[in-house]
Design a protein around this motif. Structure first.
Motif, PDB file in Angstrom:
ATOM      1  N   UNK A  75       9.632   1.332  -4.683  1.00  0.00           N
ATOM      2  CA  UNK A  75       8.173   1.281  -4.796  1.00  0.00           C
ATOM      3  C   UNK A  75       7.701  -0.142  -5.099  1.00  0.00           C
ATOM      4  N   UNK A  76       6.526  -0.479  -4.607  1.00  0.00           N
ATOM      5  CA  UNK A  76       5.976  -1.808  -4.848  1.00  0.00           C
ATOM      6  C   UNK A  76       4.894  -2.118  -3.840  1.00  0.00           C
ATOM      7  N   UNK A  77       4.687  -3.412  -3.583  1.00  0.00           N
ATOM      8  CA  UNK A  77       3.627  -3.833  -2.673  1.00  0.00           C
ATOM      9  C   UNK A  77       3.882  -3.380  -1.247  1.00  0.00           C
ATOM     10  N   UNK A  78       5.170  -3.278  -0.866  1.00  0.00           N
ATOM     11  CA  UNK A  78       5.499  -2.826   0.494  1.00  0.00           C
ATOM     12  C   UNK A  78       5.394  -1.307   0.593  1.00  0.00           C
ATOM     13  N   UNK A  79       6.046  -0.622  -0.323  1.00  0.00           N
ATOM     14  CA  UNK A  79       6.057   0.848  -0.324  1.00  0.00           C
ATOM     15  C   UNK A  79       5.096   1.348  -1.393  1.00  0.00           C
ATOM     16  N   UNK A  80       3.836   1.403  -1.032  1.00  0.00           N
ATOM     17  CA  UNK A  80       2.803   1.821  -1.970  1.00  0.00           C
ATOM     18  C   UNK A  80       2.792   3.345  -2.088  1.00  0.00           C
ATOM     19  N   UNK A  81       2.768   3.873  -3.315  1.00  0.00           N
ATOM     20  CA  UNK A  81       2.771   5.323  -3.466  1.00  0.00           C
ATOM     21  C   UNK A  81       1.405   5.940  -3.185  1.00  0.00           C
ATOM     22  N   UNK A  82       1.431   7.123  -2.606  1.00  0.00           N
ATOM     23  CA  UNK A  82       0.224   7.927  -2.433  1.00  0.00           C
ATOM     24  C   UNK A  82       0.486   9.294  -3.061  1.00  0.00           C
ATOM     25  N   UNK A  83      -0.446   9.762  -3.842  1.00  0.00           N
ATOM     26  CA  UNK A  83      -0.300  11.067  -4.477  1.00  0.00           C
ATOM     27  C   UNK A  83      -0.313  12.166  -3.422  1.00  0.00           C
ATOM     28  N   UNK A  84       0.443  13.229  -3.691  1.00  0.00           N
ATOM     29  CA  UNK A  84       0.521  14.338  -2.733  1.00  0.00           C
ATOM     30  C   UNK A  84      -0.843  14.939  -2.441  1.00  0.00           C
ATOM     31  N   UNK A  85      -1.680  15.062  -3.480  1.00  0.00           N
ATOM     32  CA  UNK A  85      -2.986  15.674  -3.249  1.00  0.00           C
ATOM     33  C   UNK A  85      -3.870  14.822  -2.346  1.00  0.00           C
ATOM     34  N   UNK A  86      -3.677  13.501  -2.404  1.00  0.00           N
ATOM     35  CA  UNK A  86      -4.447  12.635  -1.512  1.00  0.00           C
ATOM     36  C   UNK A  86      -3.985  12.779  -0.069  1.00  0.00           C
ATOM     37  N   UNK A  87      -2.662  12.868   0.124  1.00  0.00           N
ATOM     38  CA  UNK A  87      -2.159  13.079   1.482  1.00  0.00           C
ATOM     39  C   UNK A  87      -2.632  14.425   2.025  1.00  0.00           C
ATOM     40  N   UNK A  88      -2.563  15.454   1.200  1.00  0.00           N
ATOM     41  CA  UNK A  88      -2.995  16.786   1.643  1.00  0.00           C
ATOM     42  C   UNK A  88      -4.471  16.781   2.022  1.00  0.00           C
ATOM     43  N   UNK A  89      -5.257  16.012   1.291  1.00  0.00           N
ATOM     44  CA  UNK A  89      -6.680  15.909   1.612  1.00  0.00           C
ATOM     45  C   UNK A  89      -6.875  15.221   2.970  1.00  0.00           C
ATOM     46  N   UNK A  90      -6.125  14.146   3.199  1.00  0.00           N
ATOM     47  CA  UNK A  90      -6.209  13.455   4.493  1.00  0.00           C
ATOM     48  C   UNK A  90      -5.737  14.357   5.626  1.00  0.00           C
ATOM     49  N   UNK A  91      -4.689  15.144   5.370  1.00  0.00           N
ATOM     50  CA  UNK A  91      -4.181  16.050   6.390  1.00  0.00           C
ATOM     51  C   UNK A  91      -5.211  17.114   6.740  1.00  0.00           C
ATOM     52  N   UNK A  92      -5.904  17.611   5.735  1.00  0.00           N
ATOM     53  CA  UNK A  92      -6.957  18.602   5.984  1.00  0.00           C
ATOM     54  C   UNK A  92      -8.101  17.992   6.784  1.00  0.00           C
ATOM     55  N   UNK A 387       4.457 -19.475   5.600  1.00  0.00           N
ATOM     56  CA  UNK A 387       5.815 -19.276   5.104  1.00  0.00           C
ATOM     57  C   UNK A 387       5.942 -17.888   4.498  1.00  0.00           C
ATOM     58  N   UNK A 388       6.993 -17.188   4.885  1.00  0.00           N
ATOM     59  CA  UNK A 388       7.206 -15.863   4.326  1.00  0.00           C
ATOM     60  C   UNK A 388       8.694 -15.595   4.192  1.00  0.00           C
ATOM     61  N   UNK A 389       9.027 -14.805   3.184  1.00  0.00           N
ATOM     62  CA  UNK A 389      10.385 -14.303   3.007  1.00  0.00           C
ATOM     63  C   UNK A 389      10.297 -12.790   3.105  1.00  0.00           C
ATOM     64  N   UNK A 390      10.882 -12.249   4.166  1.00  0.00           N
ATOM     65  CA  UNK A 390      10.812 -10.815   4.421  1.00  0.00           C
ATOM     66  C   UNK A 390      12.232 -10.267   4.425  1.00  0.00           C
ATOM     67  N   UNK A 391      12.595  -9.618   3.338  1.00  0.00           N
ATOM     68  CA  UNK A 391      13.980  -9.166   3.159  1.00  0.00           C
ATOM     69  C   UNK A 391      14.490  -8.416   4.370  1.00  0.00           C
ATOM     70  N   UNK A 392      15.697  -8.763   4.778  1.00  0.00           N
ATOM     71  CA  UNK A 392      16.391  -8.118   5.907  1.00  0.00           C
ATOM     72  C   UNK A 392      15.629  -8.307   7.223  1.00  0.00           C
ATOM     73  N   UNK A 393      14.798  -9.337   7.279  1.00  0.00           N
ATOM     74  CA  UNK A 393      13.982  -9.627   8.451  1.00  0.00           C
ATOM     75  C   UNK A 393      13.128  -8.414   8.846  1.00  0.00           C
ATOM     76  N   UNK A 394      12.720  -7.656   7.841  1.00  0.00           N
ATOM     77  CA  UNK A 394      11.905  -6.475   8.143  1.00  0.00           C
ATOM     78  C   UNK A 394      11.402  -5.779   6.895  1.00  0.00           C
ATOM     79  N   UNK A 395      11.058  -6.537   5.864  1.00  0.00           N
ATOM     80  CA  UNK A 395      10.650  -5.956   4.586  1.00  0.00           C
ATOM     81  C   UNK A 395       9.544  -4.917   4.701  1.00  0.00           C
ATOM     82  N   UNK A 396       8.536  -5.093   5.580  1.00  0.00           N
ATOM     83  CA  UNK A 396       7.463  -4.096   5.649  1.00  0.00           C
ATOM     84  C   UNK A 396       7.926  -2.718   6.089  1.00  0.00           C
ATOM     85  N   UNK A 397       9.166  -2.621   6.581  1.00  0.00           N
ATOM     86  CA  UNK A 397       9.632  -1.356   7.148  1.00  0.00           C
ATOM     87  C   UNK A 397      10.815  -0.769   6.373  1.00  0.00           C
ATOM     88  N   UNK A 398      11.080  -1.279   5.158  1.00  0.00           N
ATOM     89  CA  UNK A 398      12.257  -0.860   4.412  1.00  0.00           C
ATOM     90  C   UNK A 398      11.872   0.008   3.216  1.00  0.00           C
TER      91      UNK A 398
END
Length: 527
Positions: A75-92, A387-398
């Motif tokens: 978890x962090x800036x790349x993998x931001x958490x979303x509460x289950x109830x918020x996802x369920x609301x978006x799904x509805x 300039x950027x350092x992106x872990x494993x050349x793909x940090x946004x997707x890890x």
């Protein structure tokens, strides 16, 4: 941990709606034209614009914080958490939104190796988006389609906006992944790349639990079966350098490395085409024909010819086309174990050597660092190299910790004795704004020499700052080009810039304090 259980029936979301399933390419093109979603270029490709979003929106990407995944996600800036109830609301909200829309559905696969492939379904509001995913993912045979059962579904609804006050988002845009429900919800953006990259993120989560190393890289293979991997962020040359007329293309962006070998995640290519010419990139040029999708490319009035030099809308112009459009592509996209691994970086400081050999420890260091200069247009707000350092050349997707992927890389290098090279496709003779972008012909010559093993028995000199091994000679490349300091008129300015970049490497690597001592010692030498 279970990784294949499918716990949500998305078919219920589509019941009773105006839904088109698995339409062929010509019908999708017709639908897109009828709906005025795009227009035909003179090559026959469908050109579409993506509105205000001409790149990914990483700050609007979320993973649902569910019990079964909570302890695994970094978890962090790349993998931001979303509460289950918020996802369920978006799904509805999505379910209600879809009832009132004409929809297009694609059923296919991510992963060319049948042992590890992920059956997916993509639901689109736009016909051109459905054409995009049909060309980018793996298309099933008629028999496979009869038995197809999606294990992950992407629902992309550009017209659906989130309400940050009630939906737990930062803006009206959202890319939300539920690993338990096996759904990706995308709204508020027309940029098609979000669909492709969301499935990549999903595979980066699922596959390590099955012993497969997921990689943000392109791959090709020579006549002798020698496989090469090209790691790098967007704009560093993965697609360009892997599309080699003398080698067969496995894939241009996303792969897995299992005990069986390498396999492509996709069935198509998503190539940057700013500055594209037939002379420099003939394979990509020829692939842009009927059925291909051009994103944000300007067409010349009166001729409908693509102006690939026009970056007025974005530098991140793209072409999406099926792998079969590359004449020497490997179908299906599977091959053996790699002999050569290439890390690509576009160094805007202009101080890294154009090619250097890495030890295993240096390879793990540079893999964890993932240094490059983020190029204009690949993300919102990027207008010049950053300039950027992106872990494993793909940090946004890890979704998992970068150390998981780095350890897998180290084991693979040992198991298969792969040689590793760092290749700088960025600037030479000075930093961005002073020097020039590395000559593509020189880069191709260096990569070819590395792949053919021509550098293995030559002389190497350790770079005094970065410690990597720089060859003294490469066929077809002037010797002075290989030493970046010699290409600068102001040597003291080079020394200052080299030290500045080295300090950034060291500062960034502080976040990997748990890396093995030998890996931490493989970085730049500030003394």
């Amino acid at each position: 941990m279970k990784t294949t259980e499918y716990s949500f029936d998305t078919a219920a979301l589509l019941a009773g709606g105006n839904v088109h399933y698995n339409l062929p390419v010509p019908v999708l093109v017709q639908a897109a034209l009828k709906r005025q979603e795009g227009e035909l270029a003179s090559s026959g490709a469908l050109r579409a614009f993506t509105g205000k979003f001409t790149g990914r929106s990483p700050k609007d990407k979320y993973i649902v914080q569910e019990a079964s995944v909570d302890g695994h996600i970094a978890w962090g800036a790349v993998n931001q958490p979303m509460a289950e109830q918020h996802f369920d609301r978006l799904l509805a909200k999505a379910a209600q939104y879809m009832k009132e829309r004409e929809l297009y559905v694609f059923d296919g696969f991510a992963g060319a190796d049948e042992e590890y492939r992920l059956p997916i379904r993509v639901v689109n509001e736009y016909a051109w988006h459905n054409l995009f995913v049909r060309q980018l993912f793996i298309r099933p045979t008629a028999e496979e389609l009869k038995e197809h059962r999606a294990e992950f579904t992407v629902i992309a609804l550009p017209g659906l906006q989130a309400d940050p006050a009630t939906d737990g988002t930062k803006s009206g845009t959202f890319i939300a992944v539920s690993m338990e429900k096996r759904i990706v919800l995308i709204g508020g953006t027309e940029y098609a790349g979000e669909m492709k990259k969301s499935i990549f993120s999903v595979l980066n989560y699922l596959l390590p639990f099955r012993g497969v190393f997921p990689m943000h890289c392109s791959a090709n293979v020579g006549d002798k079966g020698d496989v090469a991997l090209f790691f790098g962020l967007s704009g560093t040359g993965k697609t360009t350098l892997s599309a080699d007329p003398n080698r067969r293309l496995i894939g241009d962006d996303e792969h897995g490395w299992s005990d069986r070998g390498v396999f492509n995640f996709e069935g198509g290519c998503y190539a940057k085409c700013i500055g594209l010419t037939e002379e420099k990139e003939p394979q990509i040029w020829s692939a842009i024909r009927f059925g291909a999708v051009l994103e944000n490319v300007v067409l010349r009035p009166g001729t409908q010819e693509a102006d690939y030099n026009d970056g007025s809308r974005t530098e991140n112009t793209r072409a999406a086309y099926p792998l079969e459009s590359i004449a020497n592509a490997v179908i299906p996209g599977t091959a053996g174990h790699p002999e050569t691994i290439v890390f690509l970086t576009a160094d805007a400081f202009g101080v890294l050597p154009p090619i250097a050999k890495l030890t295993k420890e240096q390879a793990m260091y540079h893999f964890l660092s993932g240094y490059t200069s983020k190029l204009a247009g690949t993300e919102r707000g990027v207008t010049e190299p950053e300039t950027t350092f992106s872990a494993c050349f793909g940090s946004p997707f890890l979704p998992l910790s970068p150390s998981v992927y780095a350890e897998m890389l180290g084991r693979k290098i040992d198991e298969h004795e792969a040689r590793v090279y760092l290749v700088n496709t960025g600037w030479s003779g000075g930093p961005y704004g002073v020097g020039k972008r590395m000559n593509l012909a020189y880069t191709r010559a260096m990569v070819t020499a590395a792949l053919e093993g021509k550098l293995e028995h030559g002389e190497f000199t350790p770079d005094p700052v970065f410690g990597v091994l720089v060859p003294s000679h490469v066929p077809g490349v002037p010797d002075e080009v290989l030493q970046p300091r010699s290409t600068w008129e102001d040597k003291q300015a080079y020394d200052a810039k080299a030290r500045e970049l080295a300090e950034r490497f060291v500062s960034n690597f502080g976040k990997f304090a748990d890396a093995p001592e030998a890996v931490r010692a493989a970085g730049p030498r500030l003394s």
